[in-house]
Scaffold this active site. Structure first.
Site, PDB file in Angstrom:
ATOM      1  N   CYS A  70     -75.134  95.885  -0.068  1.00  0.00           N
ATOM      2  CA  CYS A  70     -74.033  96.035   0.885  1.00  0.00           C
ATOM      3  C   CYS A  70     -72.885  95.098   0.529  1.00  0.00           C
ATOM      4  O   CYS A  70     -73.225  93.937   0.831  1.00  0.00           O
ATOM      5  CB  CYS A  70     -74.391  96.015   2.160  1.00  0.00           C
ATOM      6  N   ASN A  71     -71.819  95.489   0.304  1.00  0.00           N
ATOM      7  CA  ASN A  71     -70.738  94.529   0.228  1.00  0.00           C
ATOM      8  C   ASN A  71     -70.208  93.997   1.206  1.00  0.00           C
ATOM      9  O   ASN A  71     -69.977  92.551   1.463  1.00  0.00           O
ATOM     10  CB  ASN A  71     -69.377  95.410  -0.430  1.00  0.00           C
ATOM     11  N   CYS A 177     -67.810  99.531  -2.839  1.00  0.00           N
ATOM     12  CA  CYS A 177     -68.496  99.561  -1.876  1.00  0.00           C
ATOM     13  C   CYS A 177     -69.692 100.395  -2.477  1.00  0.00           C
ATOM     14  O   CYS A 177     -69.679 101.254  -3.328  1.00  0.00           O
ATOM     15  CB  CYS A 177     -67.897 100.549  -0.921  1.00  0.00           C
TER      16      CYS A 177
END
Length: 264
Positions: A70-71, A177
């Site tokens: 998860c960015n 993302c």
């Protein structure tokens, strides 16, 4: 060997599928947070709180490494996750693939959530790794949510809106993302000029999976005998893959593991 992955939602699927391809014998723990998503609008402290809860649920299953797929969580919570878990458990964050995209020459577009677009974090990566090429930051409001819900109409609208902000002639698009990798071909089709060379998409899943194996100290072995070890955690509750995950090839690949473990 057991690898855990965490995300607010199904954005962890590309990295999980990449791990599966590199090491079919690895047991997987997929920990997400449907009760708390989306994480993007939360404060950094709020994101860190949710990320720690999701990570702790995964760690309770004894993984050898944890991938923060998860960015948003990598930007705001990676330091806290590493402070709590390392060196006992290696923690691998997700960084947008700006460096390899820029290495291929510009112009480059970076598709990311509105919260990440223009952030000091992303601007720092651009400065450090893409200072010599033309870079356009493209906000993609609603795209991650549309992918999460597997809402094809909403995905098409969000992709079209972002494509309209993407300059003609880009040579590469960074998928900033993890959810975006699930609709990579739709993104490619939206930005590709038929008169230009193929646009190269740069996701993070493959690199993150490879880094997880390096941190554990094992080599890729795609020919290994497949494991049927898959644990799915939804806000800490053991469950099955959500229906939206099965709308994507990566989710169906992982469902095959679950089908062996839970015969119908």
């Amino acid at each position: 060997m057991k690898i855990a992955l965490m995300d607010s939602g199904i954005g962890l699927l590309p990295a999980a599928a990449a791990v599966r391809r590199l090491r079919p014998d690895a047991d997987l723990v997929l920990s997400s947070d449907p009760d708390g998503m989306p994480w993007g609008p939360r404060t950094p402290a709020g994101i860190t709180e949710r990320a720690l809860a999701v990570a702790r649920a995964a760690v309770a299953h004894g993984p050898d490494a944890l991938i923060v797929a998860c960015n948003t969580a990598s930007v705001h919570a990676l330091a806290a996750l590493r402070a709590e878990l390392e060196p006992r458990i290696p923690v691998i964050g997700t960084v947008p693939a700006i460096k390899p995209a820029a290495a291929g020459g510009g112009p480059v577009a970076i598709w990311a959530t509105p919260a990440t677009t223009g952030s000091p974090y992303q601007r720092g990566l651009i400065r450090d790794f893409a200072g010599s090429v033309e870079v356009t930051e493209v906000p993609c409001p609603g795209l991650a949510d549309a992918v999460q819900q597997a809402d094809e109409s909403a995905v098409d609208k969000a992709v079209a809106a972002a494509a309209a902000l993407t300059p003609a002639g880009v040579r590469a698009v960074v998928l900033g993302c993890t959810h975006y990798e699930l609709v990579a071909e739709r993104i490619r089709a939206a930005v590709q000029d038929p008169a230009e060379p193929p646009v190269v998409l740069h996701g993070s899943a493959g690199a993150v999976a490879a880094q997880a194996l390096r941190r554990v100290g094992i080599a890729a072995a795609p020919e290994a005998e497949p494991s049927d070890g898959l644990t799915v955690l939804l806000s800490g509750r053991e469950a099955v893959l959500p229906e939206s995950a099965l709308r994507y090839a990566e989710g169906r690949l992982l469902q095959a593991i679950d089908s062996v473990r839970r015969p119908v």
